[in-house]
Design a protein around this motif. Structure first.
Motif, PDB file in Angstrom:
ATOM      1  N   LYS A  94       1.872   7.543  10.096  1.00 21.79           N
ATOM      2  CA  LYS A  94       1.930   6.122   9.700  1.00 21.79           C
ATOM      3  C   LYS A  94       0.857   5.317  10.434  1.00 21.79           C
ATOM      4  CE  LYS A  94       3.681   2.702   7.479  1.00 21.79           C
ATOM      5  NZ  LYS A  94       3.365   2.570   6.066  1.00 21.79           N
ATOM      6  N   LEU A  95       0.712   5.552  11.719  1.00 21.57           N
ATOM      7  CA  LEU A  95      -0.247   4.811  12.521  1.00 21.57           C
ATOM      8  C   LEU A  95      -1.683   5.119  12.088  1.00 21.57           C
ATOM      9  CD1 LEU A  95      -0.167   2.768  14.786  1.00 21.57           C
ATOM     10  CD2 LEU A  95      -0.291   4.624  16.421  1.00 21.57           C
TER      11      LEU A  95
ATOM     12  N   LEU B 156       4.406  -2.632  11.810  1.00 27.94           N
ATOM     13  CA  LEU B 156       5.399  -1.680  12.305  1.00 27.94           C
ATOM     14  C   LEU B 156       6.476  -2.343  13.166  1.00 27.94           C
ATOM     15  CD1 LEU B 156       2.960   1.217  13.283  1.00 27.94           C
ATOM     16  CD2 LEU B 156       4.438   1.088  11.264  1.00 27.94           C
ATOM     17  N   GLU B 157       6.256  -3.649  13.470  1.00 28.80           N
ATOM     18  CA  GLU B 157       7.178  -4.418  14.296  1.00 28.80           C
ATOM     19  C   GLU B 157       7.420  -3.766  15.654  1.00 28.80           C
ATOM     20  OE1 GLU B 157      10.622  -5.021  11.806  1.00 28.80           O
ATOM     21  OE2 GLU B 157       9.562  -6.471  10.551  1.00 28.80           O
ATOM     22  N   ILE B 158       6.305  -3.384  16.296  1.00 29.44           N
ATOM     23  CA  ILE B 158       6.350  -2.839  17.650  1.00 29.44           C
ATOM     24  C   ILE B 158       5.289  -3.564  18.474  1.00 29.44           C
ATOM     25  CG2 ILE B 158       7.285  -0.583  17.018  1.00 29.44           C
ATOM     26  CD1 ILE B 158       4.492   0.584  17.098  1.00 29.44           C
ATOM     27  N   PRO B 159       5.446  -3.589  19.798  1.00 25.07           N
ATOM     28  CA  PRO B 159       4.476  -4.300  20.627  1.00 25.07           C
ATOM     29  C   PRO B 159       3.059  -3.722  20.503  1.00 25.07           C
ATOM     30  CG  PRO B 159       6.449  -3.735  21.896  1.00 25.07           C
ATOM     31  CD  PRO B 159       6.556  -3.040  20.576  1.00 25.07           C
TER      32      PRO B 159
ATOM     33  N   PHE C 256       0.825  -1.201   0.000  1.00 28.91           N
ATOM     34  CA  PHE C 256       0.000   0.000   0.000  1.00 28.91           C
ATOM     35  C   PHE C 256       0.860   1.251   0.000  1.00 28.91           C
ATOM     36  CE2 PHE C 256      -2.946  -3.047   1.914  1.00 28.91           C
ATOM     37  CZ  PHE C 256      -4.073  -2.792   1.156  1.00 28.91           C
ATOM     38  N   ASP C 257       0.350   2.278  -0.654  1.00 24.91           N
ATOM     39  CA  ASP C 257       0.994   3.574  -0.605  1.00 24.91           C
ATOM     40  C   ASP C 257       0.542   4.287   0.663  1.00 24.91           C
ATOM     41  OD1 ASP C 257       2.203   3.222  -3.074  1.00 24.91           O
ATOM     42  OD2 ASP C 257       0.467   4.023  -4.146  1.00 24.91           O
ATOM     43  N   ASP C 258       1.402   5.111   1.182  1.00 21.56           N
ATOM     44  CA  ASP C 258       1.086   5.880   2.378  1.00 21.56           C
ATOM     45  C   ASP C 258       0.107   6.995   2.016  1.00 21.56           C
ATOM     46  OD1 ASP C 258       1.086   7.143   4.798  1.00 21.56           O
ATOM     47  OD2 ASP C 258       3.204   7.678   4.777  1.00 21.56           O
ATOM     48  N   PHE C 259      -0.987   7.115   2.760  1.00 19.46           N
ATOM     49  CA  PHE C 259      -2.010   8.107   2.438  1.00 19.46           C
ATOM     50  C   PHE C 259      -1.475   9.527   2.499  1.00 19.46           C
ATOM     51  CE2 PHE C 259      -2.218   8.712   6.938  1.00 19.46           C
ATOM     52  CZ  PHE C 259      -2.737   9.970   7.120  1.00 19.46           C
TER      53      PHE C 259
END
Length: 175
Positions: A133-134, A152-155, A98-101
């Motif tokens: 991003k979120l 995002l590879e975060i908890p 996906f492209d970033d909005f």
């Protein structure tokens, strides 16, 4: 007919009013759906489903709760997100990225004027990159918090905290 009269006629199941509402809003709604699903053919399918829902649920719209376009936008957004969360869609798009909005919001494309009409650009420009991003993942692409955590590879707890912080920051910016 005036928009308020059209909506009243739609609630009374007037097909002419429905047709005029479709003509007024379908192009914008298609653009929103297509931005989420990234496939014109699927976006057309979702658009048709959206207007079927509008016809069937027109009596649930209340001008006291908000504008008609906002109601229509919410139905569209939810339908598009439901579509991209479906297994068939995920399997089809598995290898697509996906492209970033934020790119379309910050670009000078035609979509930019649409996003500006919603007042998004000036608020998104004030957010931290992680918030952009979120919000992109959770609200524009329909990711769950767990999916955003994996992407995002975060908890997961960090995603939840940052989501709350970012939304509060956006809320403060709006006020």
């Amino acid at each position: 007919m005036q928009p308020d009269e059209l909506i009243l006629q739609l609630k009374q199941k007037n097909e002419v009013a429905f047709s005029q509402i479709y003509d007024m809003y379908s192009e914008n709604i298609f653009g929103i759906i297509n931005t989420i699903v990234k496939d014109a053919e699927i976006a057309e399918e979702v658009l048709q489903d959206v207007f079927i829902k509008v016809w069937e649920k027109s009596d649930s719209y209340s001008s006291e709760k908000g504008r008609f376009f906002t109601w229509l936008l919410n139905i569209s957004r939810n339908a598009a997100i439901d579509k991209i969360r479906s297994k068939a869609y995920k399997n089809k798009r598995k290898n697509s990225d996906f492209d970033d909005f934020s790119f379309f919001i910050k670009d000078d494309m035609d979509l930019d004027s649409i996003s500006d009409a919603y007042g998004i650009k000036k608020f998104v420009d004030k957010l931290k990159p992680i918030c952009v991003k979120l919000i992109d993942l959770l609200f524009f692409k329909g990711y769950t918090q767990k999916e955003a955590s994996e992407t995002l590879e975060i908890p997961l707890g960090t995603v939840k905290s940052r989501n709350r912080t970012c939304l509060n920051s956006l809320r403060d910016t709006l006020q």
